[in-house]
Design a protein around this motif. Structure first.
Motif, PDB file in Angstrom:
ATOM      1  N   SER A  16     -13.538  -4.083  -8.721  1.00  0.00           N
ATOM      2  CA  SER A  16     -14.034  -4.387 -10.065  1.00  0.00           C
ATOM      3  C   SER A  16     -14.206  -3.120 -10.889  1.00  0.00           C
ATOM      4  O   SER A  16     -14.822  -2.151 -10.442  1.00  0.00           O
ATOM      5  N   THR A  17     -13.676  -3.163 -12.107  1.00  0.00           N
ATOM      6  CA  THR A  17     -13.828  -2.080 -13.074  1.00  0.00           C
ATOM      7  C   THR A  17     -14.381  -2.674 -14.361  1.00  0.00           C
ATOM      8  O   THR A  17     -13.775  -3.585 -14.934  1.00  0.00           O
ATOM      9  N   VAL A  18     -15.535  -2.177 -14.809  1.00  0.00           N
ATOM     10  CA  VAL A  18     -16.145  -2.656 -16.043  1.00  0.00           C
ATOM     11  C   VAL A  18     -15.717  -1.737 -17.189  1.00  0.00           C
ATOM     12  O   VAL A  18     -15.902  -0.519 -17.123  1.00  0.00           O
ATOM     13  N   VAL A  19     -15.133  -2.336 -18.221  1.00  0.00           N
ATOM     14  CA  VAL A  19     -14.694  -1.594 -19.403  1.00  0.00           C
ATOM     15  C   VAL A  19     -15.734  -1.833 -20.501  1.00  0.00           C
ATOM     16  O   VAL A  19     -15.914  -2.969 -20.951  1.00  0.00           O
ATOM     17  N   PRO A  20     -16.431  -0.786 -20.943  1.00  0.00           N
ATOM     18  CA  PRO A  20     -17.597  -0.988 -21.820  1.00  0.00           C
ATOM     19  C   PRO A  20     -17.286  -1.588 -23.177  1.00  0.00           C
ATOM     20  O   PRO A  20     -18.055  -2.398 -23.697  1.00  0.00           O
ATOM     21  N   GLU A  21     -16.164  -1.229 -23.778  1.00  0.00           N
ATOM     22  CA  GLU A  21     -15.952  -1.557 -25.184  1.00  0.00           C
ATOM     23  C   GLU A  21     -15.426  -2.969 -25.424  1.00  0.00           C
ATOM     24  O   GLU A  21     -15.319  -3.411 -26.569  1.00  0.00           O
ATOM     25  N   VAL A  22     -15.095  -3.711 -24.382  1.00  0.00           N
ATOM     26  CA  VAL A  22     -14.488  -5.030 -24.575  1.00  0.00           C
ATOM     27  C   VAL A  22     -15.496  -6.056 -25.078  1.00  0.00           C
ATOM     28  O   VAL A  22     -15.167  -6.911 -25.900  1.00  0.00           O
ATOM     29  N   GLY A  25     -22.354  -5.237 -23.357  1.00  0.00           N
ATOM     30  CA  GLY A  25     -22.714  -5.083 -21.956  1.00  0.00           C
ATOM     31  C   GLY A  25     -21.540  -4.792 -21.053  1.00  0.00           C
ATOM     32  O   GLY A  25     -21.704  -4.644 -19.840  1.00  0.00           O
ATOM     33  N   GLY A  26     -20.341  -4.704 -21.626  1.00  0.00           N
ATOM     34  CA  GLY A  26     -19.149  -4.428 -20.838  1.00  0.00           C
ATOM     35  C   GLY A  26     -18.461  -5.696 -20.367  1.00  0.00           C
ATOM     36  O   GLY A  26     -18.989  -6.808 -20.468  1.00  0.00           O
ATOM     37  N   PHE A  27     -17.254  -5.527 -19.852  1.00  0.00           N
ATOM     38  CA  PHE A  27     -16.436  -6.653 -19.416  1.00  0.00           C
ATOM     39  C   PHE A  27     -15.690  -6.231 -18.163  1.00  0.00           C
ATOM     40  O   PHE A  27     -14.970  -5.231 -18.160  1.00  0.00           O
ATOM     41  N   GLY A  28     -15.904  -6.969 -17.075  1.00  0.00           N
ATOM     42  CA  GLY A  28     -15.309  -6.596 -15.806  1.00  0.00           C
ATOM     43  C   GLY A  28     -13.913  -7.161 -15.614  1.00  0.00           C
ATOM     44  O   GLY A  28     -13.624  -8.304 -15.981  1.00  0.00           O
TER      45      GLY A  28
END
Length: 239
Positions: A16-22, A25-28
């Motif tokens: 799992s990688t959470v991308v903050p800007e999507v 609270g981020g989007f995994g």
């Protein structure tokens, strides 16, 4: 960005990688790797995430041992790194339903894909069954996989949640998924939606491996039926 690895079922690993800007609270973005005699990867991640995802795979098993690559439907976050994996894993084949292969994968994949039908995919100690789910939650060629050994449904975009929650939870995730739907409007609210969710519920899965957000452990049938009810309410509001 940090890529985390969690074992959510025996020899089933969530990457799992959470991308903050999507999203707030981020989007995994989650991939699921099944460690077996013929290792199976569900979702590849985008090409930009490939260095992180491939490194994570290598911490679980040698990347060159990967045998099968699949995903729910053709989108960048589901199969963007497909050909990079085919390059680095010489034994690997993409496996999907006939429709996805005909429409997209025969052309997109650098090696011919393996078409799966009603037969199970034998990984060694477990068998996976491909479940066509056209237009659920979206895309004509969509299909999911069910691990009959672990009663685990690889649920793809179903039950998507925003934020950085735990890898696996027994708490209700349906309410969070319906809030995410209000943001993204990614589900096709078609006549096929409720029957398809009921067909998945009848499998009685005990684990739902979710592509975006926490995976769920518990009564998967109840969660899928609650999701269907929430979608029905949303469709009624739009009518």
């Amino acid at each position: 960005m940090e890529t985390k690895i969690d074992e959510i079922a025996p020899d089933v690993f969530r990457i799992s990688t959470v991308v903050p800007e999507v999203a707030p609270g981020g989007f995994g973005f989650n991939q699921f790797l099944v460690r077996d005699e013929e290792p199976f990867l569900f979702h590849t991640g985008m090409r930009q995430l490939y260095p992180l995802v491939s490194d994570a795979i290598g911490r679980i098993l040698p990347l060159q041992d990967l045998r099968w690559i699949s995903f729910a439907h053709v989108e960048a976050d589901e199969c963007g790194a497909m050909n990079l994996l085919l390059r680095d894993a010489p034994r690997a084949e993409v496996v999907h339903g006939a429709l996805a292969c005909m429409v997209s994968l025969n052309d997109l994949a650098d090696r011919p894909p393996h078409v799966i039908g009603d037969e199970t995919l034998d990984l060694g100690s477990r068998r996976l069954r491909f479940l066509p789910t056209p237009h659920v939650p979206h895309n004509w060629e969509s299909g999911l996989w069910y691990d009959e050994t672990n009663e685990l449904l690889f649920a793809g975009d179903l039950l998507t949640q925003i934020g950085d929650g735990p890898a696996l939870t027994s708490d209700d995730i349906v309410e969070s998924a319906l809030r995410a739907e209000e943001i993204f409007h990614s589900t096709a609210l078609s006549a096929d939606l409720a029957p398809t969710l009921e067909r998945l519920a009848q499998l009685q899965p005990t684990t739902l491996a979710v592509m975006h957000g926490s995976s769920f452990q518990g009564n998967g049938a109840t969660a899928l039926r609650a999701l269907a009810s929430g979608y029905a309410a949303a469709a009624a509001d739009q009518a």
